[in-house]
Design a protein around this motif. Structure first.
Motif, PDB file in Angstrom:
ATOM      1  N   UNK A 114      -1.720   9.812  11.141  1.00 26.73           N
ATOM      2  CA  UNK A 114      -1.913   9.543   9.719  1.00 26.73           C
ATOM      3  C   UNK A 114      -1.599   8.074   9.482  1.00 26.73           C
ATOM      4  N   UNK A 115      -2.610   7.332   9.144  1.00 28.24           N
ATOM      5  CA  UNK A 115      -2.461   5.877   8.966  1.00 28.24           C
ATOM      6  C   UNK A 115      -1.546   5.559   7.785  1.00 28.24           C
ATOM      7  N   UNK A 116      -1.340   6.522   6.885  1.00 27.86           N
ATOM      8  CA  UNK A 116      -0.476   6.293   5.732  1.00 27.86           C
ATOM      9  C   UNK A 116       0.983   6.660   5.982  1.00 27.86           C
ATOM     10  N   UNK A 117       1.314   7.061   7.199  1.00 25.92           N
ATOM     11  CA  UNK A 117       2.723   7.188   7.546  1.00 25.92           C
ATOM     12  C   UNK A 117       3.162   5.797   7.948  1.00 25.92           C
ATOM     13  N   UNK A 118       4.262   5.308   7.341  1.00 27.49           N
ATOM     14  CA  UNK A 118       4.607   3.900   7.499  1.00 27.49           C
ATOM     15  C   UNK A 118       4.675   3.446   8.957  1.00 27.49           C
ATOM     16  N   UNK A 119       5.315   4.254   9.795  1.00 27.35           N
ATOM     17  CA  UNK A 119       5.553   3.832  11.175  1.00 27.35           C
ATOM     18  C   UNK A 119       4.263   3.772  11.988  1.00 27.35           C
ATOM     19  N   UNK A 133       3.658  10.517  -1.521  1.00 28.45           N
ATOM     20  CA  UNK A 133       3.226   9.116  -1.468  1.00 28.45           C
ATOM     21  C   UNK A 133       4.269   8.236  -2.156  1.00 28.45           C
ATOM     22  N   UNK A 175       0.826  -1.208   0.000  1.00 30.35           N
ATOM     23  CA  UNK A 175       0.000   0.000   0.000  1.00 30.35           C
ATOM     24  C   UNK A 175       0.861   1.258   0.000  1.00 30.35           C
ATOM     25  N   UNK A 176       0.343   2.283  -0.645  1.00 30.67           N
ATOM     26  CA  UNK A 176       1.076   3.547  -0.699  1.00 30.67           C
ATOM     27  C   UNK A 176       1.124   4.194   0.678  1.00 30.67           C
ATOM     28  N   UNK A 177       2.288   4.712   1.014  1.00 30.95           N
ATOM     29  CA  UNK A 177       2.421   5.419   2.284  1.00 30.95           C
ATOM     30  C   UNK A 177       3.019   6.796   2.020  1.00 30.95           C
ATOM     31  N   UNK A 178       2.907   7.643   3.022  1.00 29.31           N
ATOM     32  CA  UNK A 178       3.415   8.998   2.896  1.00 29.31           C
ATOM     33  C   UNK A 178       4.749   9.065   3.631  1.00 29.31           C
ATOM     34  N   UNK A 179       5.800   9.391   2.909  1.00 31.11           N
ATOM     35  CA  UNK A 179       7.117   9.410   3.557  1.00 31.11           C
ATOM     36  C   UNK A 179       7.925  10.622   3.178  1.00 31.11           C
ATOM     37  N   UNK A 180       8.803  10.999   4.086  1.00 33.81           N
ATOM     38  CA  UNK A 180       9.821  11.992   3.772  1.00 33.81           C
ATOM     39  C   UNK A 180      10.894  11.300   2.955  1.00 33.81           C
ATOM     40  N   UNK A 192      15.489   7.293  11.627  1.00 33.33           N
ATOM     41  CA  UNK A 192      14.633   6.188  11.200  1.00 33.33           C
ATOM     42  C   UNK A 192      15.375   4.860  11.353  1.00 33.33           C
ATOM     43  N   UNK A 251       1.258   3.040  10.703  1.00 33.79           N
ATOM     44  CA  UNK A 251       0.316   2.460   9.759  1.00 33.79           C
ATOM     45  C   UNK A 251      -0.512   1.317  10.311  1.00 33.79           C
ATOM     46  N   UNK A 295       5.747  14.330  10.732  1.00 35.02           N
ATOM     47  CA  UNK A 295       5.030  14.345   9.463  1.00 35.02           C
ATOM     48  C   UNK A 295       3.596  13.848   9.553  1.00 35.02           C
ATOM     49  N   UNK A 298       7.519  15.391   1.824  1.00 38.94           N
ATOM     50  CA  UNK A 298       6.767  14.148   1.921  1.00 38.94           C
ATOM     51  C   UNK A 298       5.969  13.925   0.651  1.00 38.94           C
ATOM     52  N   UNK A 301      -2.866  11.035   1.755  1.00 39.54           N
ATOM     53  CA  UNK A 301      -1.748  10.714   0.857  1.00 39.54           C
ATOM     54  C   UNK A 301      -1.510  11.917  -0.038  1.00 39.54           C
TER      55      UNK A 301
END
Lengths: 353, 222
Positions: B127-132, A179, A3-8, A39, B134, B15, A177, B163
């Motif tokens: 934010x559920x779409x931040x990997x950590x 996706x 699944x797509x996630x939002x990242x720096x 991280x 999630x 973030x 950030x 997103x």
């Protein structure tokens, strides 16, 4: 793809490294790449890896040297002043034919410079940096997704050619950030074996030696020339670039990383005004996409290189164009970012000449 | 908007969207005619901070208190002494836009004697779409690490799942599931659910009361 996630950008580099089987990270914090180390610090232990904050950048790169010699996928990261400190170690790693991945999230220089984004480490990355005849594979992503994708490529190619690879981003890419989706992770034990690694003979084979000191000149020349052969293969096979609207373009921009995205908007603006502009975006800075630039010089009227520096990549563009057409330059530096409108104006200035 | 307390504190993982929410929240309070002060309380990361929205806030008559050298090359993690003024000026509504994670939340502790004197809204942004963050385990970890250092109890959860431009109502609702799971686990309410007005309109009616529309103010150059 998951699944797509939002990242720096910085986080994406770290996550992608661990998914590429990297379980060793040695670094030292510096803005604007610190999120990468942060991280790693949190995630590495959870995945059975080693995160170590060394006492300095010099120590960190030498730990990379050691882990790479033992055959591990290993990464370090820093920003400009820290990368300068690492240069001795990078030269040793190149001299010992070891693979590793080095991240440079470039900030304004020289000296301590500033903490805002820049591209002024192009010379350092592509023309040496440390001493001796050697090269780095240099990748320049322009989005968070591409940062994630290129980490895997960098590790694979570094292993294939037994040399260090660098991913060069800038403060903006590191911090922003977007996706992103990641590939399925690879476990370190599923990676190809490295026959040359010093990971114990098990009394079953001859010992391997990792070394960059050769006091007999003919032996050193032979090793250097063998390395040059590999570099020639790379120049032939590993060039990556993206073209945007270049086919009929009168003016072709050359830009990489963050700036390439701004330039892409400028190309669109110019096209809306009926001006045929295009963009060549080098994705590998070494090997540099000289061939396509030279080819496009047959149809384009001129080139305009845009950088967040005083003009570094422009030299490689000029070498590639080889006098066929004029190559102009526009840049801001010290942490300043060229604006879309300014790039458009600059292009028009040269087109009216 | 629910009835806001005089002091609102936004905490959350790096973030998670604290700054965007803080700016939007400040503007919403201002729209109700309130006197508003925003504190850029991020001493962890010098990028994407409330200071970036200074012009917008000032234009709306909102006072911004930010670290003295924020957005200069002299960036240093100093907390401006001006912050103490917000505890005496009881007419003003105050928003703390706190830095990411537990490192960002630690400096809140020094004001605990003030926070004890009046009820505060302390919202954990998720934010559920931040990997950590999630999944429930990650969200719980992030929550617990922050809750352990704030020295003021967290009072609610904001589902800020998105997103960026790829956000759909489905994305928001998936995030809402996680926010509700977390809420049950830590026994706190989900107080808001955010999104663009367009996306919020497409959500089922039951979420209308929770909806808090967000405009993006902290933009990139391209």
């Amino acid at each position: 793809m998951e699944k797509k996630v939002l990242m720096k950008g910085n986080e994406a580099l770290a996550e992608a490294a661990m998914r590429s089987g990297c379980r060793h990270f040695f670094g030292y914090p510096i803005t604007p790449q610190t999120e990468l180390a942060a991280y790693m610090a949190k995630q590495m232990p959870k995945r059975g890896g080693t995160f170590l904050q060394a006492e300095s950048e010099v120590a960190a790169i030498n730990m990379v040297y050691g882990a790479a010699g033992a055959g591990a996928r290993v990464m370090t990261s820093s920003s400009s002043p820290g990368i300068s400190l690492k240069q001795e170690g990078i030269s040793y790693i190149a001299g010992a034919d070891l693979p590793c991945v080095i991240i440079n999230i470039v900030r304004g220089g020289p000296g301590l410079g500033g903490i805002q984004p820049a591209q002024s480490d192009y010379f350092q990355a592509t023309k040496g940096g440390g001493h001796g005849d050697y090269r780095l594979l240099v990748y320049a992503p322009s989005s968070v997704q591409e940062m994630a994708d290129l980490v895997g490529v960098a590790f694979d190619k570094a292993d294939t050619y037994r040399m260090p690879a660098m991913i060069m981003g800038d403060g903006m890419l590191g911090q922003m950030m977007e996706p992103v989706s990641f590939k399925e992770p690879i476990a370190p034990e599923d990676l190809p074996q490295k026959e040359w690694a010093t990971c114990g003979t098990g009394m079953k084979r001859k010992k391997n030696i990792i070394n960059s000191l050769y006091l007999t000149p003919d032996e050193l020349e032979e090793l250097n020339d063998a390395r040059l052969k590999r570099y020639e293969t790379i120049l032939k096979d590993e060039v990556l670039f993206e073209e945007y609207q270049t086919e009929d373009a009168e003016l072709i921009f050359v830009a990489y990383g963050t700036i390439a995205r701004i330039v892409m908007s400028s190309v669109n603006t110019l096209r809306e005004q009926g001006i045929k502009a295009g963009l060549i975006r080098p994705i590998t800075l070494w090997p540099f996409p000289s061939e396509i630039i030279n080819q496009r010089a047959d149809s384009a009227k001129m080139f305009l290189t845009v950088e967040m520096s005083q003009g570094q990549m422009v030299e490689d563009v000029r070498l590639a164009v080889n006098g066929k057409k004029p190559v102009y330059f526009y840049g801001r530096n010290g942490g300043m970012v060229p604006e879309q409108e300014a790039i458009v104006e600059e292009a028009k200035k040269y087109l009216q000449k | 908007m629910n009835t806001p307390k005089r002091i609102t504190i936004f905490v959350g993982y790096y973030g998670s969207g604290k700054t965007e929410i803080a700016v939007n929240y400040a503007l919403a309070l201002r729209e109700q005619g309130k006197k508003v002060v925003v504190i850029d309380f991020d001493i962890v990361n010098p990028y994407f901070r409330t200071k970036d929205a200074e012009a917008l806030l000032t234009e709306h008559g909102i006072r911004l208190i930010a670290p003295m050298f924020a957005n200069s090359n002299l960036e240093n993690p100093g907390i401006p002494p001006e912050i103490y003024s917000v505890f005496t000026d009881k007419d003003a509504y105050v928003i703390f836009d706190v830095g990411g994670g537990e490192d960002g939340a630690i400096p809140l502790g020094r004001y605990h004697s003030y926070f004890e004197k009046e009820a505060c809204d302390v919202f954990f942004v998720l934010n559920e779409r931040r990997m950590i963050t999630g999944d429930l385990e990650g969200a719980l970890d992030a929550f617990s690490e922050i809750a352990a250092v704030t020295r003021v109890p967290i009072t609610g959860i904001i589902n800020n799942t998105h997103l960026k431009e790829d956000t759909t109502p489905e994305v928001i609702l998936k995030g809402q599931e996680l926010a509700e799971q977390l809420a049950e686990e830590i026994n706190l309410p989900v107080v808001y659910l955010t999104g663009t007005e367009e996306n919020l309109k497409k959500l089922p009616k039951e979420y209308e009361a929770l909806a808090f529309p967000i405009h993006t103010y902290i933009n990139l150059v391209f």
